[in-house]
Design an enzyme around this catalytic site. Structure first.
Site, PDB file in Angstrom:
ATOM      1  N   HIS A  92      17.865 -49.990 -47.444  1.00 36.92           N
ATOM      2  CA  HIS A  92      19.036 -49.357 -46.833  1.00 36.92           C
ATOM      3  C   HIS A  92      20.082 -50.409 -46.500  1.00 36.92           C
ATOM      4  O   HIS A  92      19.907 -51.599 -46.802  1.00 36.92           O
ATOM      5  CB  HIS A  92      18.645 -48.495 -45.628  1.00 36.92           C
ATOM      6  CG  HIS A  92      17.974 -49.251 -44.520  1.00 36.92           C
ATOM      7  ND1 HIS A  92      18.621 -50.187 -43.768  1.00 36.92           N
ATOM      8  CD2 HIS A  92      16.705 -49.201 -44.048  1.00 36.92           C
ATOM      9  CE1 HIS A  92      17.796 -50.679 -42.870  1.00 36.92           C
ATOM     10  NE2 HIS A  92      16.615 -50.103 -43.026  1.00 36.92           N
ATOM     11  N   HIS A 104      19.025 -53.738 -44.785  1.00 35.95           N
ATOM     12  CA  HIS A 104      18.388 -54.694 -45.695  1.00 35.95           C
ATOM     13  C   HIS A 104      19.453 -55.316 -46.611  1.00 35.95           C
ATOM     14  O   HIS A 104      19.434 -56.516 -46.891  1.00 35.95           O
ATOM     15  CB  HIS A 104      17.353 -54.016 -46.589  1.00 35.95           C
ATOM     16  CG  HIS A 104      16.294 -53.250 -45.848  1.00 35.95           C
ATOM     17  ND1 HIS A 104      15.898 -51.988 -46.213  1.00 35.95           N
ATOM     18  CD2 HIS A 104      15.556 -53.568 -44.762  1.00 35.95           C
ATOM     19  CE1 HIS A 104      14.958 -51.578 -45.395  1.00 35.95           C
ATOM     20  NE2 HIS A 104      14.735 -52.506 -44.505  1.00 35.95           N
ATOM     21  N   CYS A 112       2.521 -51.185 -30.893  1.00 34.48           N
ATOM     22  CA  CYS A 112       3.491 -50.279 -31.531  1.00 34.48           C
ATOM     23  C   CYS A 112       3.376 -50.462 -33.040  1.00 34.48           C
ATOM     24  O   CYS A 112       3.636 -51.559 -33.553  1.00 34.48           O
ATOM     25  CB  CYS A 112       4.919 -50.564 -31.073  1.00 34.48           C
ATOM     26  SG  CYS A 112       6.110 -49.619 -32.064  1.00 34.48           S
ATOM     27  N   CYS A 124       6.717 -51.447 -34.894  1.00 34.72           N
ATOM     28  CA  CYS A 124       7.045 -52.886 -34.832  1.00 34.72           C
ATOM     29  C   CYS A 124       5.902 -53.723 -35.374  1.00 34.72           C
ATOM     30  O   CYS A 124       6.100 -54.906 -35.628  1.00 34.72           O
ATOM     31  CB  CYS A 124       7.227 -53.399 -33.403  1.00 34.72           C
ATOM     32  SG  CYS A 124       8.297 -52.529 -32.320  1.00 34.72           S
ATOM     33  N   CYS A 159       7.327 -47.925 -26.396  1.00 35.31           N
ATOM     34  CA  CYS A 159       7.735 -49.166 -27.051  1.00 35.31           C
ATOM     35  C   CYS A 159       9.184 -49.483 -26.665  1.00 35.31           C
ATOM     36  O   CYS A 159      10.044 -48.606 -26.764  1.00 35.31           O
ATOM     37  CB  CYS A 159       7.616 -49.001 -28.572  1.00 35.31           C
ATOM     38  SG  CYS A 159       8.545 -50.254 -29.469  1.00 35.31           S
ATOM     39  N   HIS A 169      11.390 -48.979 -30.063  1.00 35.07           N
ATOM     40  CA  HIS A 169      11.475 -47.670 -30.711  1.00 35.07           C
ATOM     41  C   HIS A 169      11.483 -46.499 -29.734  1.00 35.07           C
ATOM     42  O   HIS A 169      11.648 -45.357 -30.154  1.00 35.07           O
ATOM     43  CB  HIS A 169      10.315 -47.495 -31.698  1.00 35.07           C
ATOM     44  CG  HIS A 169      10.394 -48.446 -32.849  1.00 35.07           C
ATOM     45  ND1 HIS A 169       9.796 -49.677 -32.835  1.00 35.07           N
ATOM     46  CD2 HIS A 169      11.049 -48.357 -34.027  1.00 35.07           C
ATOM     47  CE1 HIS A 169      10.054 -50.307 -33.965  1.00 35.07           C
ATOM     48  NE2 HIS A 169      10.825 -49.536 -34.708  1.00 35.07           N
ATOM     49  N   LYS A 171      23.280 -44.730 -34.588  1.00 37.21           N
ATOM     50  CA  LYS A 171      22.090 -45.447 -35.056  1.00 37.21           C
ATOM     51  C   LYS A 171      21.763 -44.949 -36.465  1.00 37.21           C
ATOM     52  O   LYS A 171      21.992 -43.778 -36.775  1.00 37.21           O
ATOM     53  CB  LYS A 171      20.948 -45.103 -34.097  1.00 37.21           C
ATOM     54  CG  LYS A 171      19.762 -45.981 -34.200  1.00 37.21           C
ATOM     55  CD  LYS A 171      18.834 -45.694 -33.006  1.00 37.21           C
ATOM     56  CE  LYS A 171      17.530 -46.441 -33.172  1.00 37.21           C
ATOM     57  NZ  LYS A 171      16.627 -45.903 -34.168  1.00 37.21           N
ATOM     58  N   LYS A 210      17.596 -41.372 -40.810  1.00 33.06           N
ATOM     59  CA  LYS A 210      17.295 -41.142 -42.223  1.00 33.06           C
ATOM     60  C   LYS A 210      18.486 -40.510 -42.954  1.00 33.06           C
ATOM     61  O   LYS A 210      18.858 -40.934 -44.039  1.00 33.06           O
ATOM     62  CB  LYS A 210      16.098 -40.189 -42.349  1.00 33.06           C
ATOM     63  CG  LYS A 210      14.788 -40.890 -42.190  1.00 33.06           C
ATOM     64  CD  LYS A 210      14.250 -41.334 -43.549  1.00 33.06           C
ATOM     65  CE  LYS A 210      12.952 -42.082 -43.352  1.00 33.06           C
ATOM     66  NZ  LYS A 210      12.771 -43.234 -44.174  1.00 33.06           N
TER      67      LYS A 210
HETATM   68  O1  ME8 Z   1      10.859 -56.281 -39.984  1.00 28.04           O
HETATM   69  N1  ME8 Z   1      21.390 -53.623 -39.151  1.00 28.04           N
HETATM   70  O2  ME8 Z   1      10.861 -55.572 -42.171  1.00 28.04           O
HETATM   71  P1  ME8 Z   1      11.960 -54.395 -42.139  1.00 28.04           P
HETATM   72  C1  ME8 Z   1      21.231 -54.863 -39.643  1.00 28.04           C
HETATM   73  N2  ME8 Z   1       8.608 -56.799 -42.610  1.00 28.04           N
HETATM   74  N3  ME8 Z   1      20.120 -55.283 -40.264  1.00 28.04           N
HETATM   75  C2  ME8 Z   1      19.102 -54.441 -40.378  1.00 28.04           C
HETATM   76  C3  ME8 Z   1      19.178 -53.111 -39.879  1.00 28.04           C
HETATM   77  C4  ME8 Z   1      20.399 -52.713 -39.236  1.00 28.04           C
HETATM   78  N4  ME8 Z   1      20.587 -51.502 -38.753  1.00 28.04           N
HETATM   79  N5  ME8 Z   1      18.003 -52.524 -40.143  1.00 28.04           N
HETATM   80  C5  ME8 Z   1      17.231 -53.438 -40.794  1.00 28.04           C
HETATM   81  C6  ME8 Z   1      10.398 -56.283 -41.109  1.00 28.04           C
HETATM   82  N6  ME8 Z   1      17.896 -54.593 -40.958  1.00 28.04           N
HETATM   83  C7  ME8 Z   1       9.277 -57.233 -41.456  1.00 28.04           C
HETATM   84  C8  ME8 Z   1       9.850 -58.624 -41.616  1.00 28.04           C
HETATM   85  S1  ME8 Z   1       9.616 -61.229 -42.179  1.00 28.04           S
HETATM   86  C9  ME8 Z   1       8.373 -62.334 -42.222  1.00 28.04           C
HETATM   87  C10 ME8 Z   1       8.839 -59.691 -41.942  1.00 28.04           C
HETATM   88  C11 ME8 Z   1      17.416 -55.803 -41.653  1.00 28.04           C
HETATM   89  O3  ME8 Z   1      11.842 -53.720 -43.472  1.00 28.04           O
HETATM   90  C12 ME8 Z   1      17.316 -57.017 -40.738  1.00 28.04           C
HETATM   91  O4  ME8 Z   1      17.348 -58.188 -41.526  1.00 28.04           O
HETATM   92  O5  ME8 Z   1      11.831 -53.588 -40.922  1.00 28.04           O
HETATM   93  C13 ME8 Z   1      15.938 -56.872 -40.176  1.00 28.04           C
HETATM   94  O6  ME8 Z   1      15.446 -58.072 -39.636  1.00 28.04           O
HETATM   95  C14 ME8 Z   1      15.169 -56.437 -41.384  1.00 28.04           C
HETATM   96  O7  ME8 Z   1      16.091 -55.562 -42.086  1.00 28.04           O
HETATM   97  C15 ME8 Z   1      13.891 -55.691 -41.018  1.00 28.04           C
HETATM   98  O8  ME8 Z   1      13.333 -55.187 -42.173  1.00 28.04           O
END
Ligand code: ME8
Length: 662
Positions: free
Chosen positions: A18, A21, A126, A129, A143, A146, A294, A297
């Site tokens: 999304h 990412h 959680c 997380c 949490c 969340h 926020k 989905k």
């Molecule tokens: O946390 N605004 O993966 P994840 C900005 N697997 N960036 C965002 C965002 C938003 N609303 N939502 C997500 C994980 N991100 C773990 C990480 S690393 C060793 C393991 C981005 O799929 C942001 O970079 O939940 C966040 O840190 C990451 O997606 C979390 O991706």
């Protein structure tokens, strides 16, 4: 020269890619491209986080094995990164053997240091997380991230003696002010550490989806220990691995602020225990909302990065993400703001500048770049432009070095605007009317084209496609990011001799009001799920083979039995290619409940083949097979249409292929 190693988080595979990412990954890609353009050895790392309870539960909910789910989502990540022009050097999946081996070696190293012991965990967890919480961290029993109920875990688990590293970690913060950025985040983390580090539960005996604890098959390693190690396993392991030796101590972890504690506390403590150097910097960027809300989905559908890139062009989307908000601050993604930025900065400022300059060169200089005179009277207007360009070049570089891509673009646009102004001040159209000004006119055009050459280089990290197009139009060779030579402009007029100038499509077409309305309607419909549904049946070229169905009379109604005759189901696009000689048709290979079938679809104007890979679509499966342009078609996929074109119908959560649509 110092090598450059930049990592993104590895993303969980319980969710498709999304905007959040995409943001981290586009910023990372831009910074990596900048350092490549300076001739540095660069490694840009990304990947997916595929173990843990969250993934196991998401797969079970869909009746898949965790690996099946991961395979499916990984192909979505890969195709989205392709759509956004991401040039990662490596994509690591935590289910790869090269990763598991390093995680187990690191575990053994911690155990050898006496930092792993068996104990009892009894507390809150959680799953969203994948994080343990103390009672005091919970908010009203939920949490804190969340706001959802946590699970209660009581089990025998291995612990990592994190408390032992509290002082060493604080000392590292003290000595390395650049370790955690921005400063506000650093302060948060320092006070968290000062409040006291507890030992961390680092294994689960109730879970089987993970990497086994060496020497104890009844436990898997905690998913965050597994995930964080990716930054080293992607370098081939620690100690002797050549890539590790070259890149590791320079690592910059770019992450969202949500996962700072894992990166700035747990990970460094593990590294301290293992006797390995810590990364240079952990940079936590801010959080995006969508139209002030926020990212739920349904809102995610409206900001699906692949779709937006398809609608407005991937460089335009990259520009918005990079420019709109300074890295580290929270941002809001508003569709109207995206269109405004495209029209103002890209179409008006940059697109017009290129267009005007090429038009003048075509008209006054036979489409050639006039030579810049090395000597001769120096015009103060020219001098001012050159001085500004030099200042901007250095500012862009230092902003990229300091992880400030929005400021780098702001600085670059100073040069774009100043060059537009240069045209207004020098008024080439007036010079063209006076024959005695011929050589001055040549010089003005030459300065303009030189400014554009500089802009094309400085633009490359952020907007690689547009920079490449600019260079083609300017008759300049493409930049070669792999050459490991500094390609930054050094002196005014020191570029290669250009070939003939070219004209072509505008770099950034302005989004006029009609298109703006159509785009907004399409994006709003994506968020609310309400668009007219039409079949993306083959059109025009195909009409000879399949007569278009007569439009239904408005008064026509059908019974539920009529509808039941249509066998509609979910299918996934596995391959897509253009049908030769038919510019509207694509040949799609679909997977439906484990079986492949081929469908010809009239969507080639709306989608490039690679955009479709991994998409889940709605298939009318019992349509009589036919042959279109010599290609057999067994069914029809559905799409919605409006003034802006077609949008494929899809489902708003991942659902297995073959599932019936009712
Ligand atoms: O946390 N605004 O993966 P994840 C900005 N697997 N960036 C965002 C965002 C938003 N609303 N939502 C997500 C994980 N991100 C773990 C990480 S690393 C060793 C393991 C981005 O799929 C942001 O970079 O939940 C966040 O840190 C990451 O997606 C979390 O991706």
């Amino acid at each position: 020269m110092r090598p450059f190693y930049l990592t993104t988080p590895i993303y969980y595979v319980n969710d498709v890619p999304h905007l959040g990412h995409a943001y981290t990954t586009v910023v990372g890609d831009t910074l990596a491209r900048y350092h490549r353009s300076r001739g540095e050895a660069v490694r840009f790392q990304t990947g997916t986080d595929e173990h843990g309870q969250k993934i196991e539960a998401a797969a079970a909910a869909r009746g898949l094995t965790p690996l099946q789910l991961a395979d499916e989502v990984v192909s979505r990540f890969r195709s989205t990164w392709g759509e956004l022009g991401i040039a990662h050097d490596d994509f690591l999946r935590t289910t790869e053997p090269r990763h598991a081996a390093v995680v187990q070696r690191l575990w053994q190293r911690l155990a050898e240091r006496g930092d792993i012991y068996l104990g009892e965990y009894d507390g809150a967890y959680c799953v969203a997380c994948e994080e343990y919480y103390t009672e005091t961290q919970l908010v009203a029993g939920n949490c804190p991230v969340h706001a959802r109920p946590v699970s209660r875990l009581k089990q025998t688990s291995y612990f990592f003696r994190m408390s032992r590293y509290q002082d060493a970690l604080l000392e590292h913060f003290e000595r390395h002010p650049e370790f955690v950025q921005p400063e506000m985040r650093r302060n948060e983390i320092v006070s968290f550490i000062r409040s006291g580090l507890r030992d961390l539960s680092v294994s689960r005996s109730t879970l089987s989806w993970g990497i086994r604890v060496p020497g104890d098959d009844t436990h898997v390693i905690y998913v965050w220990i597994d995930a964080l190690t990716n930054y080293i396993s992607a370098l081939g392991g620690f100690d002797e691995a050549p890539a590790y030796r070259q890149f590791w101590p320079q690592a910059i972890h770019l992450i969202g602020k949500d996962i700072l504690r894992f990166h700035a506390v747990y990970w460094p403590c593990m590294l301290l225990s293992a006797g390995l150097p810590l990364p240079r910097t952990v940079f936590a960027h801010g959080w995006w909302t969508v139209n002030g809300q926020k990212m739920s989905k349904s809102l995610m559908n409206a900001v699906d990065p692949g779709m937006l890139a398809g609608d407005v062009g991937r460089d335009a989307l990259r520009y918005f993400l990079l420019r709109e908000t300074p890295l580290g601050h929270d941002g809001d993604f508003a569709h109207e703001a995206l269109i405004q930025r495209i029209n103002a900065d890209l179409a008006n400022d940059l697109g017009n500048l290129l267009n005007r300059s090429l038009a003048m060169a075509a008209k006054y200089c036979d489409g050639q770049t006039p030579a810049l005179l090395a000597t001769g009277p120096t015009d103060p207007t020219d001098q001012a432009l050159i001085a500004l360009a030099e200042r901007v070049r250095d500012a862009v570089a230092s902003h990229f070095e300091r992880l400030e891509p929005s400021r780098a673009l702001e600085a670059l646009w100073e040069l774009v605007r100043a060059t537009n102004k240069y045209i207004d001040t020098t008024a080439p159209y007036r010079l063209a009317r006076a024959p005695e000004q011929r050589s001055r006119l040549d010089q003005v055009v030459a300065h303009l084209l030189e400014a554009l050459r500089w802009i094309s280089v400085l633009l490359t990290p952020a907007l690689p496609d547009s920079a490449a197009t600019m260079r083609r139009y300017l008759g300049l060779p493409a930049l070669e990011p792999q050459l490991e030579v500094d390609q930054w402009p050094a002196r005014w007029g020191d570029g290669p001799t250009p070939a003939a100038l070219q004209r072509g499509e505008p770099l950034f077409p302005r989004i006029d009001d009609e298109r703006r309305q159509a785009l907004i309607a399409r994006w709003t419909a994506r968020a609310t799920g309400g668009a007219e549904v039409v079949a993306a049946a083959p059109t025009v070229e195909a009409s000879a083979a399949t007569p278009a169905p007569a439009p239904a009379e408005p008064s026509d109604t059908i019974t539920i039995d009529d509808f039941a005759r249509c066998e509609l189901c979910i299918a996934e696009v596995r391959a897509a290619a253009r049908v030769e000689g038919a510019d509207r048709l694509l040949r799609l290979t679909l997977e439906v409940g484990g079986v492949e079938r081929q469908v010809v679809s009239g969507i080639a104007k709306a989608y490039a083949p690679e955009q479709l890979l991994g998409k889940r679509v709605l298939l009318l499966a019992n349509l009589k097979p036919t042959t279109i342009r010599g290609v057999r078609s067994e069914g029809m996929i559905l799409a919605a249409g409006d003034g802006a074109g077609l949008a494929l119908c899809t489902v708003d959560r991942d659902i297995p292929t073959g599932a019936k649509v009712r």
